[in-house]
Design an enzyme around this catalytic site. Structure first.
Site, PDB file in Angstrom:
ATOM      1  N   CYS A   1       0.862  -1.181   0.000  1.00  0.00           N
ATOM      2  CA  CYS A   1       0.000   0.000   0.000  1.00  0.00           C
ATOM      3  C   CYS A   1       0.899   1.233   0.000  1.00  0.00           C
ATOM      4  O   CYS A   1       1.712   1.396   0.917  1.00  0.00           O
ATOM      5  CB  CYS A   1      -0.878  -0.017   1.251  1.00  0.00           C
ATOM      6  SG  CYS A   1      -1.867   1.474   1.479  1.00  0.00           S
TER       7      CYS A   1
ATOM      8  N   CYS B   1      -0.873   3.710  -6.470  1.00  0.00           N
ATOM      9  CA  CYS B   1      -1.771   3.092  -5.492  1.00  0.00           C
ATOM     10  C   CYS B   1      -1.893   1.656  -5.966  1.00  0.00           C
ATOM     11  O   CYS B   1      -2.094   1.411  -7.170  1.00  0.00           O
ATOM     12  CB  CYS B   1      -3.135   3.773  -5.507  1.00  0.00           C
ATOM     13  SG  CYS B   1      -4.400   2.831  -4.611  1.00  0.00           S
TER      14      CYS B   1
HETATM   15  N1  DGL Z   1      -4.050   0.537  -1.962  1.00  0.00           N
HETATM   16  C1  DGL Z   1      -3.683   1.669  -1.206  1.00  0.00           C
HETATM   17  C2  DGL Z   1      -2.496   2.411  -1.801  1.00  0.00           C
HETATM   18  O1  DGL Z   1      -1.670   1.843  -2.394  1.00  0.00           O
HETATM   19  C3  DGL Z   1      -4.708   2.581  -0.610  1.00  0.00           C
HETATM   20  C4  DGL Z   1      -6.107   2.618  -1.061  1.00  0.00           C
HETATM   21  C5  DGL Z   1      -6.980   3.317  -0.036  1.00  0.00           C
HETATM   22  O2  DGL Z   1      -7.305   2.678   0.973  1.00  0.00           O
HETATM   23  O3  DGL Z   1      -7.317   4.501  -0.221  1.00  0.00           O
HETATM   24  O4  DGL Z   1      -2.338   3.579  -1.661  1.00  0.00           O
END
Ligand code: DGL
Length: 265
Positions: free
Chosen positions: A75, A189
């Protein structure tokens, strides 16, 4: 290190599956725990303070429960805000996910790159630093889209998603001054590589998309080099901080990533 110690992947939701898929190519028999902070989702609209308080504590609980050999924070939002705190708190190797600005800068012909992430990620000083170090001669245009995160989650729940949502997320980059010169977009993301084909279809011209999945997989393989692994792949487990109908609808998609069971932390 016993062969059955898992690798633990962590995200707010399903985004980390894009990183898991890349890691599986290099570590095909690694036992996998995939942890999603569904009770805290989405991270991208939260404050730095909330994420900094939540992520190290939660990973502490997960490590105590599952004894992973390695944690992959799959993430960008959690990594750009809390990676240092997690490393300080835990005594095992931690691999983070940060925007792949370096490979994008290497690839861009127009020297104009887009960074598409969450709102929280694109405003981080960590991103300023990556841009200054690796893309100093590029124009770096950023846009944070919470809707694109939701669209990726919906897609993995098997729902149909209006293509206009992908076009709108891209317009957030292209409509900024200089945006018409963007030839390379960093998917900053981990949810976004899951909908890369939709983004490519919605783009007004051919665009190269770059993400960190393969690099993270190489790092995970490097940090576990020489360790023992099971001789055959096994079913992984998906752990949610809240397991309701919304999460249960993900079961078929999770199964396609080798995660056969869903449990609540
Ligand atoms: N998948 C996450 C990232 O890479 C975050 C998505 C979220 O919860 O807003 O930033």
């Amino acid at each position: 290190m016993a062969a059955d110690h898992p690798v633990l992947f962590f995200d707010s939701g399903v985004g980390g599956l894009s990183v898991l898929a890349a890691a599986r190519l290099l570590l095909p028999t690694a036992p996998v725990i995939y942890a999603a902070d569904s009770a805290g989702f989405p991270y991208g609209t939260r404050s730095e303070a909330e994420i900094a308080a939540r992520v190290p504590a939660l990973l502490g609980r997960l490590v105590e429960r599952y004894h992973p050999r390695l944690v992959v924070i799959a993430c960008n939002t959690a990594s750009t805000i809390a990676l240092a705190a997690v490393r300080a708190a835990l005594d095992i190797p931690i691999v983070g996910t940060v925007p792949a600005i370096k490979p994008a800068a290497l690839a861009s012909v127009t020297r104009t790159i887009g960074v598409l992430g969450t709102e929280a990620t694109v405003r981080q000083p960590y991103v300023d630093d990556l841009a200054a170090r690796f893309a100093a001669d590029c124009t770096v245009i950023r846009f944070g889209s919470a809707d694109l995160v939701e669209a990726a989650e919906a897609r993995l729940r098997g729902e149909s998603v209006d293509p206009a949502r992908f076009a709108r997320a891209l317009a957030g980059l292209f409509d900024q001054p200089g945006g018409d010169r963007i030839d390379t977009i960093v998917l900053a993301c981990t949810h976004f590589p899951l909908v890369e084909a939709d983004l490519a279809a919605a783009a007004p011209r051919p665009i190269s998309f770059v993400d960190g999945g393969a690099g993270i997989a190489r790092r995970a393989a490097f940090l576990t080099e020489g360790q023992r692994w099971p001789s055959a792949p096994s079913d992984g487990v998906a752990v949610f901080t809240r397991l309701d109908d919304r999460e249960r609808k993900l079961a078929p998609a999770l199964a396609s990533f080798g995660l056969a069971s869903l449990v609540e932390l």
